[in-house]
Write a protein that holds these residues in place. Structure first.
Motif, PDB file in Angstrom:
ATOM      1  N   PHE A 296       0.833  -1.206   0.000  1.00  0.00           N
ATOM      2  CA  PHE A 296       0.000   0.000   0.000  1.00  0.00           C
ATOM      3  C   PHE A 296       0.867   1.255   0.000  1.00  0.00           C
ATOM      4  CE2 PHE A 296      -2.113   3.369   2.465  1.00  0.00           C
ATOM      5  CZ  PHE A 296      -3.158   3.634   1.591  1.00  0.00           C
ATOM      6  N   ALA A 297       0.577   2.158  -0.925  1.00  0.00           N
ATOM      7  CA  ALA A 297       1.262   3.452  -0.990  1.00  0.00           C
ATOM      8  C   ALA A 297       0.424   4.375  -1.865  1.00  0.00           C
ATOM      9  CB  ALA A 297       2.665   3.306  -1.569  1.00  0.00           C
ATOM     10  N   LEU A 298       0.257   5.617  -1.419  1.00  0.00           N
ATOM     11  CA  LEU A 298      -0.503   6.582  -2.197  1.00  0.00           C
ATOM     12  C   LEU A 298       0.285   6.983  -3.440  1.00  0.00           C
ATOM     13  CD1 LEU A 298      -1.892   8.909   0.641  1.00  0.00           C
ATOM     14  CD2 LEU A 298      -3.083   7.091  -0.594  1.00  0.00           C
ATOM     15  N   THR A 299      -0.324   6.828  -4.591  1.00  0.00           N
ATOM     16  CA  THR A 299       0.347   7.127  -5.851  1.00  0.00           C
ATOM     17  C   THR A 299      -0.581   7.906  -6.764  1.00  0.00           C
ATOM     18  OG1 THR A 299      -0.413   5.041  -6.835  1.00  0.00           O
ATOM     19  CG2 THR A 299       1.736   5.018  -5.735  1.00  0.00           C
ATOM     20  N   VAL A 300       0.015   8.608  -7.715  1.00  0.00           N
ATOM     21  CA  VAL A 300      -0.759   9.276  -8.745  1.00  0.00           C
ATOM     22  C   VAL A 300      -1.214   8.223  -9.746  1.00  0.00           C
ATOM     23  CG1 VAL A 300      -0.705  10.990 -10.604  1.00  0.00           C
ATOM     24  CG2 VAL A 300       0.547  11.410  -8.466  1.00  0.00           C
ATOM     25  N   PRO A 301      -2.502   8.189 -10.082  1.00  0.00           N
ATOM     26  CA  PRO A 301      -2.986   7.156 -11.016  1.00  0.00           C
ATOM     27  C   PRO A 301      -2.176   7.104 -12.307  1.00  0.00           C
ATOM     28  CG  PRO A 301      -4.825   8.347 -10.065  1.00  0.00           C
ATOM     29  CD  PRO A 301      -3.586   9.064  -9.614  1.00  0.00           C
ATOM     30  N   ASP A 302      -1.719   5.912 -12.643  1.00  0.00           N
ATOM     31  CA  ASP A 302      -0.959   5.700 -13.876  1.00  0.00           C
ATOM     32  C   ASP A 302      -1.920   5.209 -14.958  1.00  0.00           C
ATOM     33  OD1 ASP A 302       0.851   5.195 -15.854  1.00  0.00           O
ATOM     34  OD2 ASP A 302       1.648   3.354 -14.925  1.00  0.00           O
ATOM     35  N   ILE A 303      -2.263   6.108 -15.873  1.00  0.00           N
ATOM     36  CA  ILE A 303      -3.221   5.752 -16.923  1.00  0.00           C
ATOM     37  C   ILE A 303      -2.521   5.455 -18.248  1.00  0.00           C
ATOM     38  CG2 ILE A 303      -5.086   7.064 -15.858  1.00  0.00           C
ATOM     39  CD1 ILE A 303      -4.577   9.248 -17.945  1.00  0.00           C
ATOM     40  N   SER A 304      -1.230   5.157 -18.197  1.00  0.00           N
ATOM     41  CA  SER A 304      -0.494   4.869 -19.430  1.00  0.00           C
ATOM     42  C   SER A 304      -1.072   3.670 -20.191  1.00  0.00           C
ATOM     43  CB  SER A 304       0.996   4.639 -19.124  1.00  0.00           C
ATOM     44  OG  SER A 304       1.172   3.606 -18.168  1.00  0.00           O
ATOM     45  N   PRO A 305      -1.572   2.612 -19.500  1.00  0.00           N
ATOM     46  CA  PRO A 305      -2.189   1.526 -20.277  1.00  0.00           C
ATOM     47  C   PRO A 305      -3.394   2.001 -21.096  1.00  0.00           C
ATOM     48  CG  PRO A 305      -1.675   0.772 -18.070  1.00  0.00           C
ATOM     49  CD  PRO A 305      -1.458   2.244 -18.071  1.00  0.00           C
ATOM     50  N   ILE A 306      -4.135   2.969 -20.576  1.00  0.00           N
ATOM     51  CA  ILE A 306      -5.271   3.511 -21.328  1.00  0.00           C
ATOM     52  C   ILE A 306      -4.776   4.316 -22.515  1.00  0.00           C
ATOM     53  CG2 ILE A 306      -7.220   5.127 -21.220  1.00  0.00           C
ATOM     54  CD1 ILE A 306      -7.634   4.306 -18.327  1.00  0.00           C
ATOM     55  N   LEU A 307      -3.758   5.148 -22.299  1.00  0.00           N
ATOM     56  CA  LEU A 307      -3.218   5.979 -23.384  1.00  0.00           C
ATOM     57  C   LEU A 307      -2.591   5.131 -24.479  1.00  0.00           C
ATOM     58  CD1 LEU A 307      -1.543   8.815 -21.256  1.00  0.00           C
ATOM     59  CD2 LEU A 307      -3.783   8.856 -22.389  1.00  0.00           C
ATOM     60  N   ALA A 308      -2.107   3.950 -24.103  1.00  0.00           N
ATOM     61  CA  ALA A 308      -1.446   3.087 -25.086  1.00  0.00           C
ATOM     62  C   ALA A 308      -2.423   2.257 -25.908  1.00  0.00           C
ATOM     63  CB  ALA A 308      -0.461   2.157 -24.375  1.00  0.00           C
ATOM     64  N   SER A 309      -3.668   2.251 -25.507  1.00  0.00           N
ATOM     65  CA  SER A 309      -4.664   1.419 -26.197  1.00  0.00           C
ATOM     66  C   SER A 309      -5.724   2.288 -26.858  1.00  0.00           C
ATOM     67  CB  SER A 309      -5.335   0.464 -25.206  1.00  0.00           C
ATOM     68  OG  SER A 309      -6.444  -0.180 -25.796  1.00  0.00           O
ATOM     69  N   PRO A 310      -5.808   2.300 -28.190  1.00  0.00           N
ATOM     70  CA  PRO A 310      -6.868   3.070 -28.868  1.00  0.00           C
ATOM     71  C   PRO A 310      -8.267   2.644 -28.437  1.00  0.00           C
ATOM     72  CG  PRO A 310      -5.191   2.391 -30.440  1.00  0.00           C
ATOM     73  CD  PRO A 310      -4.890   1.670 -29.153  1.00  0.00           C
ATOM     74  N   MET A 311      -8.455   1.344 -28.213  1.00  0.00           N
ATOM     75  CA  MET A 311      -9.756   0.851 -27.768  1.00  0.00           C
ATOM     76  C   MET A 311     -10.116   1.433 -26.400  1.00  0.00           C
ATOM     77  SD  MET A 311     -12.442  -1.092 -28.187  1.00  0.00           S
ATOM     78  CE  MET A 311     -12.044  -2.312 -29.460  1.00  0.00           C
ATOM     79  N   ALA A 312      -9.154   1.415 -25.468  1.00  0.00           N
ATOM     80  CA  ALA A 312      -9.405   1.949 -24.134  1.00  0.00           C
ATOM     81  C   ALA A 312      -9.658   3.456 -24.180  1.00  0.00           C
ATOM     82  CB  ALA A 312      -8.227   1.635 -23.215  1.00  0.00           C
ATOM     83  N   MET A 313      -8.880   4.191 -24.975  1.00  0.00           N
ATOM     84  CA  MET A 313      -9.055   5.638 -25.094  1.00  0.00           C
ATOM     85  C   MET A 313     -10.441   5.969 -25.644  1.00  0.00           C
ATOM     86  SD  MET A 313      -6.872   7.857 -24.055  1.00  0.00           S
ATOM     87  CE  MET A 313      -7.323   9.243 -25.115  1.00  0.00           C
ATOM     88  N   THR A 314     -10.826   5.242 -26.683  1.00  0.00           N
ATOM     89  CA  THR A 314     -12.150   5.479 -27.267  1.00  0.00           C
ATOM     90  C   THR A 314     -13.254   5.183 -26.262  1.00  0.00           C
ATOM     91  OG1 THR A 314     -11.310   4.870 -29.464  1.00  0.00           O
ATOM     92  CG2 THR A 314     -13.692   4.854 -29.153  1.00  0.00           C
ATOM     93  N   GLY A 315     -13.102   4.086 -25.525  1.00  0.00           N
ATOM     94  CA  GLY A 315     -14.100   3.726 -24.526  1.00  0.00           C
ATOM     95  C   GLY A 315     -14.206   4.743 -23.403  1.00  0.00           C
TER      96      GLY A 315
END
Length: 393
Positions: A296-315
Motif C-alpha cells: 500500500f502506498a498513495l500514488t498518482v494514477p498511472d493511466i499509461s495503459p489507457i493511453l497506449a490502447s486506442p480501444m481503451a481511449m475510445t471507450g
C-alpha cells in the motif's frame, strides 16, 4: 438571448400600438411573464412604470431562465413536446445500456483494471461539466443545503457505479443490466417505506407493493440459475449494488430537483465529482486488498495503459463524455419534462438494449431462460411504477 428579450419587448410595444391600447409588462411572484392592457398611458400604475424603467436588466435576466425561455420560444404543441422528450429518454436508455459492453471492452485491455477505468471515466466526465457548474454556482442558484444533498446523492450513485464496474469483471453485460433494472422495484419499496414513516397521520404499509418485488426475484433467479451467462458469480453479487445505489440516487435526485429545478448542471457535476473521488479511493486501496499492507502506498494514477490502447481511449471518451457527462446533464432536464411514471417505464427497456449491444460487440448470448427472466423483471418494474402512479392519482 438579450436580443431575444429586447425583441420581445419591441413586439409587445408594436402590438399595443397597432391595437390602439397600451400594455404593461411585468414578472409575477411565481416567475411568470404577464402583460396587462390599458386604454391610455395614464392608466398604467406608477409602480409598473418605475419597474419598467428601472428593472429592464432584471427582466432580461429572468427571460434567460429556462422556464421563461421555454415558455416564449416553444411554439410546438404540448403533446409533441412531451413525446419528443420521451424520445430523448429512450435515447438515454440506449446510451446507458451501451455502458455495460463498453466497460467490458475497456477493462479487457492489457493493464487496465476496474479502478483505473473508473478514475479515468469519471474524471473526464466531471471535468467536462465543471465549467458550467462553476458558472451556475457563481450565480448563487445552489445553496449549501443543496450542495450537501448532491454529495449524498453522489455517494449513492458512486456505490452503484463501482459495483457495476467491479461486477463486470466476472459477469456478462446482459446479466449486469438485468440486475441493474431492479432499481425500479427497489425505488417503489423504499418510497412506500418513506411514505409511511414520514406521514403525519397513522398510515399502514401497502404490502401489495411487495408483489412486483417477488416477481422480480423470480425473474432474477431464472436468469442466474438457468440463463446463458452460466452459474452465478461474485460479479453478479457485486452488480446488486446497482439497484441499491442508483435507486437511492434517483430518490435523492427527485427531492433535490423538486426544490432546485434550475440546479441540474451543478448537481450533476457534484455527483460525478463524488463518484470520481470514490473511484480514486478504490484505485489507491486496490493494492492493499490484493497484495497486503506492504504494497500500500498513495500514488498518482498511472493511466499509461489507457493511453497506449486506442480501444481503451475510445471507450473512456465515449463513456466519460457521452454516456456519463452529457447523459446525466440531459437527464436532469428531461426528467423535469416527462412524468416519473412514463420515464421509469421507458427505462425498463434498458436490458433489451444491453442484450442487443452485448450480442453485437461481445458475442454474448441471451437464451430463452434469459428472455423469460428479463420479461418478469421488466414486467415487475412496470407494475411497480404503475402502482405508484395510481396511488398518486
Amino acid at each position: 438571448m438579450r436580443a431575444v428579450a429586447l425583441s420581445f419587448l419591441i413586439i409587445t410595444a408594436a402590438s399595443a400600438f397597432q391595437s390602439g391600447s397600451f400594455h404593461a409588462v411585468r414578472i409575477n411572484g411565481a416567475g411568470r411573464l404577464q402583460t396587462k392592457r390599458y386604454s391610455t398611458p395614464e392608466e398604467i400604475p406608477l409602480s409598473t412604470k418605475l419597474n419598467r424603467s428601472t428593472s429592464q436588466n432584471d427582466l432580461v435576466e429572468q427571460l434567460e431562465s429556462s422556464q421563461l425561455t421555454s415558455t416564449l420560444s416553444s411554439d410546438l404543441p404540448e403533446w409533441f413536446e412531451e413525446l419528443a422528450w420521451k424520445g430523448v429518454i429512450l435515447v438515454l436508455c440506449a446510451l446507458w445500456a451501451s455502458n455495460f459492453a463498453a466497460t467490458k471492452l475497456v477493462v479487457s485491455q492489457p493493464g487496465v483494471d476496474a479502478s483505473m477505468y473508473s478514475v479515468a471515466r469519471f474524471g473526464v466526465a466531471a471535468a467536462a461539466l465543471a465549467p458550467g457548474a462553476i458558472a451556475t454556482l457563481k450565480k448563487s442558484k445552489v445553496d449549501m443545503e443543496t450542495l450537501w444533498e448532491a454529495v449524498v446523492c453522489g455517494s449513492w450513485v458512486a456505490f452503484g457505479y463501482l459495483g457495476q464496474t467491479l461486477g463486470l469483471m466476472t459477469t456478462t453485460a446482459s446479466k449486469s443490466c438485468v440486475i441493474c433494472s431492479l432499481n425500479c422495484v427497489f425505488v417503489a419499496v423504499v418510497a412506500e417505506v418513506w411514505r409511511v414513516s414520514r406521514s403525519n397521520v397513522e398510515t399502514k404499509f401497502d404490502f401489495t407493493r411487495m408483489i412486483p418485488a417477488m416477481i422480480a426475484v423470480i425473474g432474477v433467479a431464472i436468469v442466474e440459475l438457468k440463463g446463458a451467462g452460466g452459474a452465478p458469480t461474485i460479479g453478479d453479487a457485486l452488480s446488486f449494488a446497482q439497484p441499491i445505489g442508483f435507486g437511492m440516487g434517483y430518490l435523492k435526485l427527485e427531492e433535490i430537483m423538486a426544490k432546485k429545478p434550475d440546479g441540474g448542471l451543478a448537481v450533476s457535476t457534484i455527483k460525478l465529482s463524488v463518484v470520481f473521488l470514490a473511484s480514486l479511493l478504490m484505485y489507491e486501496l486496490t493494492p492493499l486488498f490484493s497484495g497486503g499492507a506492504s504494497d500500500f502506498a498513495l500514488t498518482v494514477p498511472d493511466i499509461s495503459p489507457i493511453l497506449a490502447s486506442p480501444m481503451a481511449m475510445t471507450g473512456i471518451l465515449y463513456t466519460g463524455l457521452v454516456t456519463t457527462a452529457a447523459a446525466l446533464w440531459v437527464e436532469s432536464i428531461a426528467f423535469a419534462k416527462v412524468s416519473a411514471t412514463d420515464a421509469s417505464i421507458i427505462l425498463t427497456t434498458e436490458p433489451l438494449f444491453a442484450a442487443f449491444i452485448g450480442a453485437i460487440t461481445l458475442g454474448e448470448t441471451f437464451g430463452a431462460s434469459d428472455y423469460l427472466g428479463a420479461t418478469l423483471i421488466v414486467g415487475a418494474c412496470a407494475s411497480a411504477v404503475l402502482m405508484g402512479s395510481n396511488e398518486e392519482h
